[in-house]
Scaffold this active site. Structure first.
Site, PDB file in Angstrom:
ATOM      1  N   GLY A   1      -9.459   5.610  -5.154  1.00 46.80           N
ATOM      2  CA  GLY A   1      -9.263   4.531  -6.119  1.00 46.80           C
ATOM      3  C   GLY A   1      -8.843   3.308  -5.321  1.00 46.80           C
ATOM      4  O   GLY A   1      -7.720   3.254  -4.818  1.00 46.80           O
TER       5      GLY A   1
ATOM      6  N   GLY B   1      -3.699   0.342   0.405  1.00 41.55           N
ATOM      7  CA  GLY B   1      -4.224  -1.007   0.157  1.00 41.55           C
ATOM      8  C   GLY B   1      -5.540  -1.237   0.901  1.00 41.55           C
ATOM      9  O   GLY B   1      -5.890  -2.372   1.228  1.00 41.55           O
ATOM     10  N   LYS B   2      -6.266  -0.138   1.131  1.00 38.08           N
ATOM     11  CA  LYS B   2      -7.545  -0.248   1.866  1.00 38.08           C
ATOM     12  C   LYS B   2      -8.528  -1.166   1.132  1.00 38.08           C
ATOM     13  O   LYS B   2      -9.190  -1.996   1.745  1.00 38.08           O
ATOM     14  CB  LYS B   2      -8.180   1.154   2.034  1.00 38.08           C
ATOM     15  CG  LYS B   2      -7.329   2.099   2.879  1.00 38.08           C
ATOM     16  CD  LYS B   2      -7.961   3.478   2.969  1.00 38.08           C
ATOM     17  CE  LYS B   2      -7.914   4.275   1.676  1.00 38.08           C
ATOM     18  NZ  LYS B   2      -6.566   4.649   1.219  1.00 38.08           N
TER      19      LYS B   2
ATOM     20  N   GLY C   1      -3.455   8.097 -12.530  1.00 39.49           N
ATOM     21  CA  GLY C   1      -2.302   7.523 -13.210  1.00 39.49           C
ATOM     22  C   GLY C   1      -0.995   8.254 -12.910  1.00 39.49           C
ATOM     23  O   GLY C   1       0.054   7.918 -13.461  1.00 39.49           O
TER      24      GLY C   1
HETATM   25  P1  GDP Z   1      -6.245   2.053  -1.583  1.00 39.59           P
HETATM   26  O1  GDP Z   1      -6.584   3.356  -2.190  1.00 39.59           O
HETATM   27  O2  GDP Z   1      -5.785   2.194  -0.167  1.00 39.59           O
HETATM   28  O3  GDP Z   1      -7.341   1.029  -1.704  1.00 39.59           O
HETATM   29  O4  GDP Z   1      -4.999   1.483  -2.403  1.00 39.59           O
HETATM   30  P2  GDP Z   1      -4.810   1.469  -4.012  1.00 39.59           P
HETATM   31  O5  GDP Z   1      -5.648   0.380  -4.553  1.00 39.59           O
HETATM   32  O6  GDP Z   1      -4.962   2.824  -4.575  1.00 39.59           O
HETATM   33  O7  GDP Z   1      -3.267   1.147  -4.111  1.00 39.59           O
HETATM   34  C1  GDP Z   1      -2.718   0.019  -3.523  1.00 39.59           C
HETATM   35  C2  GDP Z   1      -2.021  -0.817  -4.619  1.00 39.59           C
HETATM   36  O8  GDP Z   1      -1.205  -1.791  -4.017  1.00 39.59           O
HETATM   37  C3  GDP Z   1      -3.012  -1.571  -5.488  1.00 39.59           C
HETATM   38  O9  GDP Z   1      -2.478  -1.689  -6.767  1.00 39.59           O
HETATM   39  C4  GDP Z   1      -3.089  -2.933  -4.798  1.00 39.59           C
HETATM   40  O10 GDP Z   1      -3.460  -3.988  -5.702  1.00 39.59           O
HETATM   41  C5  GDP Z   1      -1.671  -3.100  -4.356  1.00 39.59           C
HETATM   42  N1  GDP Z   1      -1.487  -3.893  -3.122  1.00 39.59           N
HETATM   43  C6  GDP Z   1      -2.279  -3.976  -2.023  1.00 39.59           C
HETATM   44  N2  GDP Z   1      -1.691  -4.743  -1.082  1.00 39.59           N
HETATM   45  C7  GDP Z   1      -0.532  -5.167  -1.582  1.00 39.59           C
HETATM   46  C8  GDP Z   1       0.552  -5.964  -1.078  1.00 39.59           C
HETATM   47  O11 GDP Z   1       0.546  -6.425   0.054  1.00 39.59           O
HETATM   48  N3  GDP Z   1       1.614  -6.152  -1.904  1.00 39.59           N
HETATM   49  C9  GDP Z   1       1.682  -5.616  -3.155  1.00 39.59           C
HETATM   50  N4  GDP Z   1       2.758  -5.843  -3.894  1.00 39.59           N
HETATM   51  N5  GDP Z   1       0.690  -4.851  -3.663  1.00 39.59           N
HETATM   52  C10 GDP Z   1      -0.382  -4.625  -2.881  1.00 39.59           C
HETATM   53  P1  IMO Z   2      -7.526   6.569  -1.795  1.00 37.40           P
HETATM   54  O1  IMO Z   2      -8.876   6.360  -1.135  1.00 37.40           O
HETATM   55  C1  IMO Z   2      -4.121   9.168  -2.498  1.00 37.40           C
HETATM   56  C2  IMO Z   2      -4.905  13.454  -2.738  1.00 37.40           C
HETATM   57  C3  IMO Z   2      -4.693  14.139  -4.073  1.00 37.40           C
HETATM   58  C4  IMO Z   2      -4.266  15.510  -3.591  1.00 37.40           C
HETATM   59  C5  IMO Z   2      -5.146  15.734  -2.375  1.00 37.40           C
HETATM   60  C6  IMO Z   2      -6.405  16.542  -2.638  1.00 37.40           C
HETATM   61  O2  IMO Z   2      -7.394   5.853  -3.088  1.00 37.40           O
HETATM   62  O3  IMO Z   2      -6.429   6.293  -0.832  1.00 37.40           O
HETATM   63  P2  IMO Z   2      -8.694  15.985  -3.849  1.00 37.40           P
HETATM   64  O4  IMO Z   2      -8.990  15.573  -5.240  1.00 37.40           O
HETATM   65  O5  IMO Z   2      -9.170  15.015  -2.817  1.00 37.40           O
HETATM   66  O6  IMO Z   2      -9.144  17.391  -3.536  1.00 37.40           O
HETATM   67  O7  IMO Z   2      -7.082  16.027  -3.768  1.00 37.40           O
HETATM   68  O8  IMO Z   2      -5.507  14.450  -1.913  1.00 37.40           O
HETATM   69  N1  IMO Z   2      -5.820  12.302  -2.757  1.00 37.40           N
HETATM   70  C7  IMO Z   2      -5.413  11.033  -2.660  1.00 37.40           C
HETATM   71  N2  IMO Z   2      -4.178  10.506  -2.615  1.00 37.40           N
HETATM   72  N3  IMO Z   2      -5.191   8.367  -2.393  1.00 37.40           N
HETATM   73  C8  IMO Z   2      -6.443   8.879  -2.415  1.00 37.40           C
HETATM   74  O9  IMO Z   2      -7.539   8.129  -2.196  1.00 37.40           O
HETATM   75  C9  IMO Z   2      -6.599  10.267  -2.595  1.00 37.40           C
HETATM   76  N4  IMO Z   2      -7.657  11.098  -2.695  1.00 37.40           N
HETATM   77  C10 IMO Z   2      -7.169  12.333  -2.773  1.00 37.40           C
HETATM   78  O10 IMO Z   2      -3.684  13.492  -4.816  1.00 37.40           O
HETATM   79  O11 IMO Z   2      -2.928  15.474  -3.142  1.00 37.40           O
HETATM   80 MG    MG Z   3      -6.138   4.467  -3.916  1.00 37.54          MG
END
Ligand code: GDP
Ligand code: IMO
Ligand code: MG
Length: 429
Positions: free
Chosen positions: A40, A15-16, A300
């Site tokens: 992502g 949730g960064k 996905g």
């Molecule tokens: P990131 O890569 O760390 O930025 O996280 P992602 O966006 O890949 O995945 C986090 C998911 O959790 C996203 O779909 C957010 O919208 C959702 N999310 C973030 N904080 C919360 C929370 O406190 N509660 C819920 N239910 N979802 C959250």
């Molecule tokens: P955010 O910033 C979760 C994982 C891939 C794989 C490994 C290596 O959204 O948290 P790569 O393509 O980087 O060589 O893959 O790292 N991985 C992640 N998993 N969140 C990410 O980014 C990731 N970026 C890479 O699934 O296991």
């Molecule tokens: Mg992510």
């Protein structure tokens, strides 16, 4: 007032993006310092959802955004992303976004090599196939094409020749067609005028910002357990994801990175291969995945789910340099009768309070759990500590105690505003 560096403290997707967006309200500038479009980051504002991969999450609040030198940049993907957010109403112009001229470029041959390796390997990493690893290899191998090279067309043929001398040997080994130097040159010359307006100097931007007393937010991608040194090697990404990388990957003093905020999910997920001691391959794991909508933002893929692992997070707070954490997705635990926390591991009759470095040992750990009572009331959408059920507070306090780091923020839904501030990370401790 200090700067803030945000990093993931588990395996990513904590949730960064949500938290950086929330914090960027009070920052002047947001800076990415490693990774690439393997990231992502999701930001939800009312009925709008933004999924950012290369663009710093500050663009949503119109904050000056820097893609630092430590990021590997797929220029085609960057332009697509700018067009995508443009269609959603966010205008990302060179006034807003600066791309470090000394950042290395991800090329189609890197994506192809990433995929060729994954397909050929009997021990897959489960990468995002975005070409991230192969690009970092070329960076360290001193043969990468850098963003600044796009501004010097005369030098490109020589740089391409050096790059292809390496890649075409590899490609022959995989039985893949060789890359034609002329075709690659044409591609780069076509994209160059579109990228050139964004090029600038990350270190000079940041130096000027610091001298002007601006507040900087550093945005980590991936997470400490995916760090090339401190993660679950070889099932990691190819960059350093720890807070120290913010300095090297943006061109600032290590003293400029400020307070380090680790983002931590209230349970654990992982996408891709590799050890995961608290993984639940049962109905509880399915329930966490369903309730948390645990599908990868980039690929996905279904994320693997399990209970919170305090051993791991205690360790990543140390190796990542974390001062305080944000605990996210607390609402996903609503309604569970009981909730488990891993407090130690058992291995061959011994109890361990850390993750051993050997991947074979990591795969053989048995978690030792402590069980806490769940809560029936909802935490979803809570915006103050007082709105949390007593057992949810107990859970948060226990997590804090076990990991040895304070909870600065809590998140209770994907929406920007459903955030509870316990301690302001911008205030120096
Ligand atoms: P990131 O890569 O760390 O930025 O996280 P992602 O966006 O890949 O995945 C986090 C998911 O959790 C996203 O779909 C957010 O919208 C959702 N999310 C973030 N904080 C919360 C929370 O406190 N509660 C819920 N239910 N979802 C959250
Ligand atoms: P955010 O910033 C979760 C994982 C891939 C794989 C490994 C290596 O959204 O948290 P790569 O393509 O980087 O060589 O893959 O790292 N991985 C992640 N998993 N969140 C990410 O980014 C990731 N970026 C890479 O699934 O296991
Ligand atoms: Mg992510």
């Amino acid at each position: 007032m200090s700067n803030v560096t945000v990093i993931g403290a588990q395996w990513g997707d904590e949730g960064k993006g949500k938290i950086i967006d929330w914090l960027s309200n009070r920052a002047d500038m947001v800076v990415r310092f490693q990774g690439g479009n393997n990231a992502g980051h999701t930001i939800v504002v009312g009925d709008k959802t933004y999924k950012l991969s290369l663009l710093p999450s500050g663009v949503v609040q119109g904050k000056r955004s820097i893609i630092g030198n430590g990021v590997v940049v797929d220029p085609w993907s960057l332009l697509e992303e700018i067009a995508k957010v443009g269609a959603a109403g966010l205008s990302v112009t060179p006034d807003l976004l600066v791309l470090a001229e000394n950042a290395c470029l991800v090329l189609p041959l890197h994506r192809e090599l990433d995929a060729l390796r994954e397909e050929a390997s009997s021990q897959k990493i489960g990468t995002t196939k975005r070409g991230i690893g192969p690009t970092y290899e070329d960076k360290v191998g001193r043969r990468a094409i850098r963003a600044i090279d796009l501004k010097d067309p005369a030098s490109l043929p020589g740089k391409i020749e050096r790059l292809l001398a390496h890649h075409n040997v590899l490609r022959r080994g995989f039985g893949a067609a060789e890359v034609d130097a002329g075709a690659l040159l044409k591609l780069l010359n076509e994209i160059a005028p579109k990228i050139a307006p964004f090029l600038g100097s990350s270190w000079r931007e940041l130096d000027a910002a610091r001298k002007a007393g601006k507040r900087i937010l550093f945005e980590g991608a991936q997470a400490v357990l995916l760090d090339i040194d401190h993660g679950t090697y070889p099932f990691v990404t190819s960059s350093n994801t720890v807070a120290g990388q913010a300095a090297a990957g943006a061109g600032v003093s290590p003293r400029a990175i400020g307070t380090v905020l680790g983002i931590v999910k209230s349970y654990t997920t992982r996408v891709g291969e590799g050890p995961f001691p608290t993984e639940l391959k049962d109905a509880t794991g399915e329930k966490l995945g369903e309730r948390g909508h645990e599908f990868g933002t980039v690929t996905g893929r279904k994320r693997r789910c399990g209970w919170f692992d305090a051993v791991l997070v205690r360790q990543t707070c140390v190796t990542g340099g974390v001062d305080g954490i944000t605990l996210t997705k607390l609402d996903v635990l609503d309604g569970f009768d009981e909730i488990k926390i891993c407090v130690a591991y058992e291995l061959d009759g011994q109890t361990l309070d850390y993750l051993p470095a050997d991947a074979n040992l990591q795969a053989r750990l048995t978690p030792v759990y402590e069980t806490l009572e769940g809560w029936k009331d909802t935490t979803a959408g809570a915006r103050s500590w007082a709105q949390l059920p007593a057992n949810a507070i107990k859970y948060v306090k226990r997590v804090e105690e076990l990991i040895g780091a304070p909870v600065a923020l809590l998140s209770t839904s994907p929406d920007r505003d459903d955030t509870i501030m316990v301690q302001d990370p911008f205030v120096d401790r």
